[in-house]
Design a protein around this motif. Structure first.
Motif, short mmCIF file in Angstrom:
data_model
loop_
_atom_site.label_atom_id
_atom_site.label_comp_id
_atom_site.label_asym_id
_atom_site.label_seq_id
_atom_site.Cartn_x
_atom_site.Cartn_y
_atom_site.Cartn_z
N VAL A 152 0.91 -1.04 -0.10
CA VAL A 152 0.16 0.06 -0.08
C VAL A 152 0.82 1.39 0.04
CG1 VAL A 152 -1.56 1.42 1.34
CG2 VAL A 152 -2.12 -1.28 0.93
N PHE A 153 1.85 1.37 0.73
CA PHE A 153 2.81 2.26 0.99
C PHE A 153 3.46 2.68 -0.46
CE2 PHE A 153 7.09 4.02 0.97
CZ PHE A 153 7.11 5.12 1.46
N GLN A 154 3.98 1.76 -1.16
CA GLN A 154 4.52 1.63 -2.51
C GLN A 154 3.48 2.19 -3.50
OE1 GLN A 154 7.67 1.28 -3.76
NE2 GLN A 154 8.57 0.66 -1.56
N ALA A 155 2.40 1.92 -3.53
CA ALA A 155 1.24 2.34 -4.16
C ALA A 155 0.99 3.67 -4.09
CB ALA A 155 0.07 1.39 -3.95
N VAL A 156 0.76 4.13 -2.75
CA VAL A 156 0.46 5.66 -2.47
C VAL A 156 1.53 6.66 -2.94
CG1 VAL A 156 -0.01 7.14 -0.49
CG2 VAL A 156 -1.31 4.93 -0.52
N TYR A 157 2.76 6.10 -2.68
CA TYR A 157 3.76 6.92 -2.79
C TYR A 157 4.04 6.93 -4.26
CZ TYR A 157 8.66 8.43 -3.61
OH TYR A 157 9.76 9.22 -4.16
N GLY A 158 3.91 5.69 -5.01
CA GLY A 158 4.02 5.92 -6.25
C GLY A 158 2.89 6.79 -7.40
N ILE A 159 1.75 6.69 -6.68
CA ILE A 159 0.65 7.55 -7.23
C ILE A 159 0.85 8.93 -6.83
CG2 ILE A 159 -1.68 8.11 -7.15
CD1 ILE A 159 -2.36 5.27 -6.89
N GLY A 160 1.34 9.30 -5.66
CA GLY A 160 1.47 10.59 -5.07
C GLY A 160 2.74 11.35 -5.90
N ALA A 161 3.98 10.54 -5.99
CA ALA A 161 4.94 11.18 -6.80
C ALA A 161 4.80 11.46 -8.12
CB ALA A 161 6.22 10.20 -6.77
N HIS A 162 4.07 10.59 -8.84
CA HIS A 162 3.62 10.76 -10.23
C HIS A 162 2.55 11.69 -10.59
CE1 HIS A 162 1.33 9.50 -13.82
NE2 HIS A 162 2.27 9.33 -14.42
N ALA A 163 1.58 11.99 -9.60
CA ALA A 163 0.71 13.14 -9.76
C ALA A 163 1.20 14.22 -9.45
CB ALA A 163 -0.32 12.74 -8.63
N MET A 164 2.51 14.42 -8.82
CA MET A 164 3.13 15.81 -8.27
C MET A 164 4.13 16.10 -9.52
SD MET A 164 3.46 16.17 -4.27
CE MET A 164 4.15 14.52 -4.12
N GLY A 165 4.46 14.96 -10.29
CA GLY A 165 5.35 15.30 -11.56
C GLY A 165 6.81 14.99 -10.99
N SER A 166 7.14 14.33 -9.96
CA SER A 166 8.47 14.09 -9.48
C SER A 166 9.22 13.26 -10.58
CB SER A 166 8.34 13.47 -8.00
OG SER A 166 9.49 13.20 -7.26
N ASP A 167 10.42 13.96 -10.76
CA ASP A 167 11.27 13.35 -11.54
C ASP A 167 12.33 12.62 -10.67
OD1 ASP A 167 12.59 15.32 -10.54
OD2 ASP A 167 13.18 16.34 -12.52
N THR A 168 12.26 12.16 -9.42
CA THR A 168 13.30 11.73 -8.56
C THR A 168 12.47 10.83 -7.64
OG1 THR A 168 13.31 13.26 -6.72
CG2 THR A 168 14.94 13.67 -8.66
N VAL A 181 3.84 5.53 -13.06
CA VAL A 181 3.91 5.27 -11.52
C VAL A 181 4.80 3.94 -11.40
CG1 VAL A 181 2.45 4.49 -9.55
CG2 VAL A 181 1.54 6.06 -11.26
N HIS A 182 5.94 4.23 -10.34
CA HIS A 182 6.78 3.08 -9.88
C HIS A 182 7.25 3.10 -8.76
CE1 HIS A 182 10.43 5.38 -11.29
NE2 HIS A 182 9.72 5.69 -12.26
N GLY A 183 6.64 3.86 -7.66
CA GLY A 183 6.96 3.75 -6.34
C GLY A 183 8.44 4.15 -6.16
N SER A 184 9.23 3.54 -5.27
CA SER A 184 10.52 3.84 -5.10
C SER A 184 11.48 2.55 -6.03
CB SER A 184 11.04 3.27 -3.29
OG SER A 184 10.84 1.85 -3.27
N PHE A 185 10.94 1.71 -6.71
CA PHE A 185 11.44 0.96 -7.88
C PHE A 185 12.22 1.69 -8.94
CE2 PHE A 185 9.28 -1.91 -5.36
CZ PHE A 185 9.67 -3.19 -5.19
N SER A 186 13.16 1.17 -9.45
CA SER A 186 13.89 1.99 -10.25
C SER A 186 13.17 2.01 -11.79
CB SER A 186 15.17 1.28 -10.72
OG SER A 186 14.98 -0.08 -11.35
N ASN A 187 12.23 0.85 -12.15
CA ASN A 187 11.39 1.00 -13.32
C ASN A 187 10.18 0.62 -12.95
OD1 ASN A 187 11.05 -1.64 -14.20
ND2 ASN A 187 13.53 -1.37 -14.58
N ARG A 188 9.35 0.90 -13.92
CA ARG A 188 7.78 0.47 -13.76
C ARG A 188 7.56 -1.16 -13.76
NH1 ARG A 188 6.76 3.33 -19.18
NH2 ARG A 188 7.79 2.01 -20.71
N ASN A 189 8.35 -1.82 -14.39
CA ASN A 189 8.07 -3.49 -14.56
C ASN A 189 8.24 -4.04 -13.17
OD1 ASN A 189 7.31 -3.21 -17.15
ND2 ASN A 189 9.46 -3.25 -17.84
#
Length: 441
Positions: A152-168, A181-189
């Motif tokens: 759930v944390f990975q999903a929430v963080y991933g959606i939040g970072a993506h919605a805010m346009g974070s590039d890091t 959306v890819h949370g704290s992972f290096s890529n979406r897959n």
């Protein structure tokens, strides 16, 4: 008198599982080293906590486990032994290399360091699986709850970072797929595979008996909680635009629903409609957040994808002998470079097909070990809310393994080890335990 619970080992394993997703999916040199160090040192501490004489000690692995580990380790020792005869007989070296005046292969494996690192990871994962196998239901429930919270944390963080346009990632590392959306992972897959593995369990934790913090909640709260959890994970998973990961996640949830429905009478006669609502909530949330990127990538899917060319080269260009005796654990990259065409200029450290890579690295013996685990999992199968969720997650990741390398990523590996260790508890050995209740509403 009730036996003392092995909390130290449980907490160490939980700490490993929660920390590894922040290692960037093991896709940078620093992250690779840190992930392996964290996994191996953590498993060592967990083993000490589990085996230390006293009231918290767990029984050691039984004979079948030790035989499996012994065969695997013996093969690794042969692959790294400095024996030129083994290198000549089994090493994946081109003929021209043998005539080089300054080079004489001495090892079966072309990359001894990678082979030893692979063995170290195996020992750590073997330890985690054995601890999961040995834990009582209450201790496992703590692990499942924490893993669901991690998803759930990975999903929430991933959606939040993506919605805010974070590039890091966490404001530190640059994102490889900033449009997904890819949370704290290096890529979406890799992110999608992690969520696909945990989605059925994240729904099931609300309904497993004796689940800490959740078991005494009202029916209405459990239904709402499972729907919200599923909606968050579903939106993040499909928002990742990972074609294979999204398909695998949906497959895992469908398998869980089918099995829960088929065995609902065995699961204490409880209905499973809340789980169907949870899947629907996930799909609706994904549609609301946006499915266009995933749809566009699905429409672009075809045999022109580079990984299909890699599969074809492996099957047609690798000598048959390599598939028989293996090129050495971690030796795929060195072996593939011999046949890599000039127009494929990327760094192919993984085959993007974990099954093919395992077979070409470990040969017939590796295939036999894999079949042995599969047979043991099938023989130990029995219906429960917990076990169905684990089998569904395994099925999802099995699909991912056919065109990706998530089975090589420590954050996913440690969850797999917990799943496999738990599922290997046979009906005779494990019995029907208190935590095996069905979806009860």
């Amino acid at each position: 008198m009730r036996a003392p619970l092995p909390w130290p080992a449980t907490l160490v394993v939980a700490a490993i599982a929660l920390a590894l997703p922040f290692m960037l999916g093991n896709r940078t040199m620093d992250a690779m080293s840190t992930s392996l160090l964290l996994l191996t040192s953590g498993a060592f501490l967990a083993a000490l906590a589990a085996l230390w004489p006293g009231r918290h000690a767990l029984p050691g692995p039984d004979r079948a486990w030790l035989v499996f580990a012994g065969v695997f380790t013996a093969l690794i020792l042969l692959q790294v032994a400095p024996v030129p005869a083994l290198a000549a007989a089994f090493g994946p070296y081109p003929e021209a290399l043998w005539s080089h005046p300054e080079f004489a292969p001495r090892h079966w494996s072309p990359d001894v360091g990678a082979t030893l690192r692979g063995w170290a990871a195996f020992v750590a994962l073997f330890t985690v699986a054995w601890i999961a196998y040995s834990l009582p239901a209450g201790q496992r429930n703590v692990l499942w709850l924490l893993l669901a919270a991690s998803a759930v944390f990975q999903a929430v963080y991933g959606i939040g970072a993506h919605a805010m346009g974070s590039d890091t990632i966490l404001g530190i590392w640059e994102r490889n797929n900033p449009d997904s959306v890819h949370g704290s992972f290096s890529n979406r897959n890799l992110f999608a595979a992690y969520l696909a593995l945990l989605w059925p369990l994240a729904v099931a934790v609300w309904w497993i008996r004796d689940m800490p913090l959740l078991d005494r909640r009202s029916k209405e709260i459990k239904i709402a909680g499972s729907l919200i959890t599923s909606a968050i994970i579903g939106a993040a998973l499909l928002g990742s635009a990972s074609r294979l990961g999204s398909t695998a996640g949906l497959l895992g949830m469908v398998i869980a629903l089918v099995l829960w429905s088929r065995h609902w009478r065995v699961l204490r006669g409880a209905p499973v409609w809340p789980a169907y609502l949870a899947l629907g909530a996930g799909l609706l949330a994904a549609a609301w957040y946006g499915l266009l990127p995933l749809a566009e990538r699905l429409l672009q899917t075809g045999l022109h994808d580079g990984r299909f060319e890699i599969f074809g080269l492996m099957l047609t260009e690798f000598p048959l002998a390599w598939w028989v005796h293996g090129v050495g654990l971690g030796g795929f990259e060195a072996a593939f470079k011999q046949i890599q065409p000039g127009h494929i200029g990327q760094w192919w450290d993984y085959a993007h097909n974990d099954l093919l890579q395992w077979l070409v690295e470990m040969g017939v013996i590796g295939a036999a070990l894999l079949v042995a685990v599969a047979i043991a999992l099938i023989r130990a199968a029995r219906p429960s809310t917990e076990r169905i969720a684990l089998y569904a997650g395994l099925a999802a990741l099995a699909l991912v393994s056919l065109a990706d390398f998530s089975w090589h990523i420590p954050a996913t590996q440690v969850v797999l080890a917990m799943y496999i260790g738990t599922l290997l508890r046979s009906a005779a050995g494990g019995g029907r335990r208190k935590g095996d209740g069905g979806i009860k509403t």
